[in-house]
Design a protein around this motif. Structure first.
Motif, short mmCIF file in Angstrom:
data_model
loop_
_atom_site.label_atom_id
_atom_site.label_comp_id
_atom_site.label_asym_id
_atom_site.label_seq_id
_atom_site.Cartn_x
_atom_site.Cartn_y
_atom_site.Cartn_z
N SER A 110 0.82 -1.22 0.00
CA SER A 110 0.00 0.00 0.00
C SER A 110 0.85 1.27 0.00
O SER A 110 0.54 2.21 -0.73
CB SER A 110 -0.96 -0.01 1.19
OG SER A 110 -0.25 -0.20 2.39
N THR A 111 1.91 1.31 0.79
CA THR A 111 2.73 2.54 0.79
C THR A 111 3.39 2.74 -0.57
O THR A 111 3.51 3.87 -1.05
CB THR A 111 3.81 2.55 1.89
OG1 THR A 111 4.58 1.36 1.81
CG2 THR A 111 3.21 2.70 3.27
N SER A 112 3.80 1.65 -1.21
CA SER A 112 4.44 1.81 -2.53
C SER A 112 3.43 2.32 -3.55
O SER A 112 3.74 3.19 -4.36
CB SER A 112 5.06 0.49 -3.00
OG SER A 112 4.06 -0.50 -3.17
N GLN A 113 2.21 1.81 -3.48
CA GLN A 113 1.21 2.27 -4.44
C GLN A 113 0.85 3.74 -4.20
O GLN A 113 0.68 4.52 -5.15
CB GLN A 113 -0.05 1.39 -4.38
CG GLN A 113 -0.93 1.56 -5.60
CD GLN A 113 -1.92 0.42 -5.81
OE1 GLN A 113 -1.93 -0.56 -5.05
NE2 GLN A 113 -2.74 0.54 -6.82
N ALA A 114 0.77 4.11 -2.92
CA ALA A 114 0.52 5.52 -2.59
C ALA A 114 1.65 6.40 -3.12
O ALA A 114 1.41 7.44 -3.75
CB ALA A 114 0.37 5.68 -1.09
N ALA A 115 2.89 5.99 -2.88
CA ALA A 115 4.04 6.79 -3.34
C ALA A 115 4.05 6.87 -4.87
O ALA A 115 4.34 7.92 -5.44
CB ALA A 115 5.34 6.19 -2.82
N ASN A 116 3.73 5.76 -5.53
CA ASN A 116 3.72 5.78 -6.99
C ASN A 116 2.73 6.81 -7.52
O ASN A 116 2.99 7.50 -8.51
CB ASN A 116 3.38 4.39 -7.54
CG ASN A 116 4.55 3.42 -7.41
OD1 ASN A 116 5.66 3.82 -7.02
ND2 ASN A 116 4.33 2.15 -7.70
N ILE A 117 1.59 6.92 -6.85
CA ILE A 117 0.60 7.91 -7.30
C ILE A 117 1.09 9.34 -7.02
O ILE A 117 1.08 10.20 -7.91
CB ILE A 117 -0.77 7.67 -6.61
CG1 ILE A 117 -1.38 6.39 -7.15
CG2 ILE A 117 -1.70 8.87 -6.83
CD1 ILE A 117 -2.71 6.00 -6.51
N ILE A 118 1.54 9.58 -5.80
CA ILE A 118 1.98 10.94 -5.46
C ILE A 118 3.14 11.37 -6.35
O ILE A 118 3.17 12.50 -6.87
CB ILE A 118 2.39 11.02 -3.97
CG1 ILE A 118 1.21 10.63 -3.07
CG2 ILE A 118 2.93 12.40 -3.65
CD1 ILE A 118 0.05 11.62 -3.05
N GLU A 119 4.11 10.48 -6.56
CA GLU A 119 5.24 10.83 -7.43
C GLU A 119 4.77 11.14 -8.85
O GLU A 119 5.30 12.04 -9.50
CB GLU A 119 6.24 9.66 -7.48
CG GLU A 119 7.06 9.52 -6.20
CD GLU A 119 7.89 8.25 -6.19
OE1 GLU A 119 8.74 8.11 -5.31
OE2 GLU A 119 7.70 7.38 -7.07
N SER A 120 3.78 10.38 -9.32
CA SER A 120 3.32 10.62 -10.69
C SER A 120 2.62 11.98 -10.80
O SER A 120 2.74 12.68 -11.80
CB SER A 120 2.41 9.49 -11.16
OG SER A 120 1.12 9.63 -10.60
N LEU A 121 1.89 12.36 -9.74
CA LEU A 121 1.23 13.68 -9.74
C LEU A 121 2.28 14.79 -9.71
O LEU A 121 2.16 15.81 -10.38
CB LEU A 121 0.29 13.80 -8.54
CG LEU A 121 -0.86 12.78 -8.49
CD1 LEU A 121 -1.64 12.92 -7.19
CD2 LEU A 121 -1.79 12.93 -9.69
N GLU A 122 3.32 14.54 -8.94
CA GLU A 122 4.42 15.51 -8.85
C GLU A 122 5.05 15.72 -10.23
O GLU A 122 5.49 16.82 -10.56
CB GLU A 122 5.45 14.95 -7.85
CG GLU A 122 6.51 15.89 -7.38
CD GLU A 122 7.53 15.18 -6.49
OE1 GLU A 122 7.28 14.03 -6.06
OE2 GLU A 122 8.58 15.79 -6.22
N LEU A 123 5.06 14.67 -11.04
CA LEU A 123 5.68 14.75 -12.37
C LEU A 123 4.69 15.18 -13.46
O LEU A 123 5.05 15.27 -14.62
CB LEU A 123 6.28 13.39 -12.74
CG LEU A 123 7.54 13.00 -11.97
CD1 LEU A 123 7.83 11.51 -12.13
CD2 LEU A 123 8.73 13.83 -12.42
N GLY A 124 3.43 15.41 -13.08
CA GLY A 124 2.49 15.93 -14.06
C GLY A 124 1.62 14.90 -14.76
O GLY A 124 1.09 15.18 -15.84
N ALA A 125 1.46 13.73 -14.18
CA ALA A 125 0.56 12.74 -14.80
C ALA A 125 -0.86 13.30 -14.84
O ALA A 125 -1.29 14.00 -13.93
CB ALA A 125 0.58 11.44 -14.00
#
Ligand code: ADP
Ligand code: MG
Length: 574
Positions: A331-346
């Motif tokens: 769960s933490t990895s999936q959360a981080a994957n989403i937040i990082e992608s938003l940070e990059l402009g997904a």
């Protein structure tokens, strides 16, 4: 520049000598129809083969001007020529003979996608192909006669049959560039049509097998057919009008029984960020360019990511506003994957329940009763997916076969039945009305903030032993960066090891922008801008023939997976 005959003389002179004598051939030669560059000669027959280029002047190559008057066309033309070079090499190169790599002539090999590659360049003045040759030897002895055959017999035939317009199948060539141009046009139109993806009627989405990315034969595949209510018509420059299923912005569910084609559709949408070759079946299946597949990735490292929108109040007061771990959970990895992608402009997230952490996706009523919110750090995605859309304008497409609770948050529900899509949005709404979910929304009114992170240059050390810079791609999914290994196994939209190679070098290239407090997003954008202006070539001081273009989302993903990465947090975006 030396003459071709000079090369012949050298090869005759060094025949039978030690392998090092091949170094004498490192030079530029005039072959009249083209110029041959022997850029780098391998040290021994087992080493990586020698790097060679040919430049054919346009007055010999003869490509009509209209053939690459747009960027889409130019990239597709270069891709096409690379493929013809592969074919010609198979036909005219006698191939492996002697020791190690002796006898091979080989260029970067494209797959189903049309990517910008450095294997072939086309300018107003010339066509350039970059490839490698295994300079032949028996044992460690120069096989001069074989080398002569390669340079004077095989290579000229390869060049003539693959790089001269008059010897190419013009119909196939135009089809290639027109399909790519149409796909780009389709993708560019999505936004103003209010769509995040489009799947053409008649598309073949499924593949020949799990290890064979070519299409399943049309006689076995169920061809895609849009449900009437979701059918849209789009006009593209070459093909005219195309119809298919438009997936609107917002939250879309793909539901349906097991084995009915849900994941296959999602996979096609993942790869819809790229153009495909004619005959692939997914030529006109396109998604918003900034679409990212998100999955759970336990074991990954996380560096100061603010995962508090999804996870707060960890045991023992661990901070989730700047969460770091060397061994993330599902769960933490999936959360981080989403937040990082938003940070990059997904702009669009794709999620498949098959590769998600269950407790990240859903927490049902009964579980809410048993484990109260103050004992559960995770706010499930179901409570965040609408806020993502409303507050950040980020759409989500989810494959969900198991939880009807998601009906409450969906704008559009597509049901796959025997590989055909049906629009069941109304039905799922009626069901949601009739059987009200008793679960309570969690996690508050707002999504939360997305923090910017500033990578610190000193945490990127590409050195290894005595080598100051030692970076290499290990296949598609892994980069050796100095002494570190970057695992890209969960970065599912990489399709080609040449992308991975380019990303490895791009990380190092990016370090030049890591001062003055630039955020990761700004750094990635700066690298992409340089590539846009000067080509992927910009990543290396010498001509490289096996780079392929990549997206900023993947470059950022690789940086985020460097285990030595250190960042400092900076302000807030929203
Ligand atoms: P789900 O995710 O719904 O369980 P999958 O997408 O994994 O189903 O598909 C199940 C199987 O059906 C796979 O082997 C896939 O290759 C095959 N398949 C998917 N779509 C089609 C199609 N349009 N025509 C023929 N076979 C298909
Ligand atoms: Mg599935």
């Amino acid at each position: 520049m030396q003459s071709a005959e000079d090369l012949r003389k050298i090869l005759r002179r060094i025949d039978g000598r030690g392998y090092k004598a091949y170094q004498d051939t490192e030079s530029i030669y005039d072959f009249r129809e083209y110029t041959l560059f022997v850029d780098h000669v391998q040290g021994d027959p087992f080493a990586s083969p020698s790097r060679v280029r040919v430049q054919v002047p346009q007055k010999v190559a003869g490509f009509p001007k209209d053939i690459c008057h747009s960027r889409s066309r130019e990239i597709a033309l270069r891709d096409f020529l690379t493929r013809r070079f592969v074919d010609a090499s198979r036909r005219f190169c006698r191939g492996n003979r002697g020791t190690g790599n002796s006898g091979i002539i080989s260029i970067d090999r494209p797959g189903q996608e049309i990517l910008e590659r450095t294997s072939v360049l086309v300018t107003e003045l010339y066509v350039e192909a970059r490839f490698v040759m295994g300079l032949p030897a028996f044992g460690r002895t120069v096989a001069g006669k074989h080398a002569e055959a390669m340079f004077f017999d095989e290579l000229p035939q390869i060049v003539r049959s693959s790089l001269l317009y008059m010897n190419l199948d013009a119909k196939a060539l135009y089809k290639h560039i027109e399909v790519a141009e149409d796909a780009d046009s389709l993708r560019e139109q999505l936004d103003k049509l209010g769509l995040v993806a489009f799947v053409a009627d008649g598309a073949v989405l499924t593949r020949a097998s799990g290890v064979d990315p070519r299409p399943l034969s049309r006689s076995l595949a169920v061809l895609f057919e849009a449900p009437e209510s979701l059918r849209v018509q789009v006009v593209v420059p070459n093909r005219g009008s195309i119809t298919g299923m438009g997936i609107p912005k917002g939250v879309t569910l793909i539901v349906g029984g097991g084995y009915h084609g849900k994941s296959t559709l999602l996979k096609a949408l993942e790869l819809g960020a790229y153009n495909h070759i004619p005959g692939d079946g997914r030529e006109f299946t396109v998604t918003n360019l900034h679409t990212l597949k998100i999955r759970a990735e336990d074991g990954r490292r996380i560096e100061k990511v603010d995962i508090s929108p999804f996870i707060a109040n960890l045991p023992f007061g661990q901070d989730t506003g700047a969460f770091s771990t060397d061994d993330a959970s599902g769960s933490t990895s999936q959360a981080a994957n989403i937040i990082e992608s938003l940070e990059l402009g997904a702009q669009v997230l794709l999620i498949d329940e098959d590769t998600s952490a269950t407790n990240f996706m859903i927490r049902d009523h009964r579980m809410q009763e048993l484990v109260s919110k103050d004992k559960e750090p995770i706010t499930p995605f179901i409570d965040k997916v609408r806020q993502l859309q409303r507050e950040l304008g980020v759409s989500t497409i989810l494959v969900i076969g198991g939880s009807g609770d998601y009906f409450d948050v969906a704008d559009c529900v597509v049901c796959m039945v025997e590989y055909k899509p049906y629009d069941v949005t109304e039905q799922s709404r009626a069901i949601a009305e009739k059987y009200r979910a008793e679960r309570r929304p969690e996690g508050g009114e707002h999504f939360g903030t997305i923090s910017k992170r500033v990578p610190l240059a000193h945490s990127f050390d590409p050195s290894r032993g005595r080598r100051e810079v030692k970076i290499s791609a290990k296949g598609l999914q892994s980069i050796a960066f100095g002494t570190q290994t970057i695992d890209l196994g969960a970065v599912e939209q990489l399709v080609d090891a040449s992308q991975t190679r380019a990303i490895g070098d791009a990380i190092y290239y990016a370090t030049r922008y890591m001062n003055g407090g630039k955020t990761l997003r700004q750094i990635v954008d700066a690298v992409l801008q340089d590539i846009m202006a000067k080509g992927v070539d910009v990543l290396s001081p010498r001509p490289v023939g096996d780079y392929a273009a990549f997206r900023g989302l993947e470059l950022g993903a690789a940086v985020n997976r460097l285990r030595t990465l250190e960042v400092r947090k900076k302000g807030q975006i929203i």
